[in-house]
Write an enzyme that holds these catalytic residues in place. Structure first.
Site, short mmCIF file in Angstrom:
data_model
loop_
_atom_site.label_atom_id
_atom_site.label_comp_id
_atom_site.label_asym_id
_atom_site.label_seq_id
_atom_site.Cartn_x
_atom_site.Cartn_y
_atom_site.Cartn_z
N ASN A 127 0.88 -1.17 0.00
CA ASN A 127 0.00 0.00 0.00
C ASN A 127 0.92 1.22 0.00
O ASN A 127 1.56 1.51 1.02
CB ASN A 127 -0.90 0.01 1.23
CG ASN A 127 -1.77 1.24 1.33
OD1 ASN A 127 -1.63 2.18 0.55
ND2 ASN A 127 -2.66 1.26 2.29
N ARG A 168 0.52 4.26 0.35
CA ARG A 168 0.22 5.32 1.32
C ARG A 168 0.68 4.96 2.73
O ARG A 168 0.63 5.80 3.63
CB ARG A 168 -1.27 5.63 1.32
CG ARG A 168 -1.73 6.20 0.00
CD ARG A 168 -3.14 6.67 -0.02
NE ARG A 168 -3.99 6.05 0.98
CZ ARG A 168 -5.28 6.28 1.08
NH1 ARG A 168 -5.87 7.09 0.26
NH2 ARG A 168 -5.99 5.68 2.01
N CYS A 169 1.13 3.74 2.94
CA CYS A 169 1.55 3.27 4.27
C CYS A 169 3.07 3.38 4.41
O CYS A 169 3.82 2.82 3.60
CB CYS A 169 1.10 1.82 4.45
SG CYS A 169 1.73 1.04 5.93
N SER A 170 3.52 4.05 5.45
CA SER A 170 4.97 4.23 5.64
C SER A 170 5.67 2.89 5.86
O SER A 170 6.78 2.68 5.36
CB SER A 170 5.25 5.18 6.80
OG SER A 170 4.78 4.65 8.02
N ARG A 229 6.06 1.22 2.55
CA ARG A 229 7.13 1.86 1.77
C ARG A 229 8.50 1.43 2.29
O ARG A 229 9.43 1.22 1.50
CB ARG A 229 6.99 3.39 1.81
CG ARG A 229 5.79 3.90 1.02
CD ARG A 229 5.82 5.42 0.83
NE ARG A 229 5.94 6.17 2.06
CZ ARG A 229 4.92 6.62 2.79
NH1 ARG A 229 3.67 6.37 2.40
NH2 ARG A 229 5.14 7.31 3.89
#
Length: 113
Positions: free
Chosen positions: A7, A9-11, A14
């Site tokens: 995802n 948008r998820c740190s 990433r």
């Protein structure tokens, strides 16, 4: 082949992707919010993780709190909930052959390579 269920948008997700890039091995990215998993795919991933389906659920998500929190769900019903609401799936998940990890922290990826 290595696959990361990601995802953007998820740190934490990433960070997992960055770890894979640093390891310099080929991998595939599945953006599971855009490409929802089938029940069969999710069941296979859970099997590779070696966990109960409930252990893959993000129980702080609003949809979980509103629709499922106080219910006694079977494993199959829990998987159905994640298929219906992919945001409930913990991330990132990294799969390599017959092994998988929830890569929190990202260093856990090394356990399956």
């Amino acid at each position: 082949m290595i696959t990361i269920y990601h995802n953007p948008r998820c740190s934490k997700s990433r960070e997992g992707l960055q770890m894979l890039e640093l390891l310099n091995q080929p991998f595939t990215i599945v953006k599971y919010l855009n490409e929802p998993l089938s029940k069969e795919e999710l069941t296979e991933i859970i099997s590779k993780l070696g966990i109960a389906p409930i252990d893959l659920v993000r129980q702080k998500e609003t949809v979980w709190k509103e629709a499922y929190k106080d219910k006694q769900l079977t494993d199959e019903q829990t998987i159905d909930a994640m298929v219906m609401h992919p945001a409930l799936i913990e991330r990132p998940i990294v799969v390599h052959n017959d092994k998988a990890v929830i890569a929190r922290p990202a260093d856990k990826i090394k356990e399956i390579l």
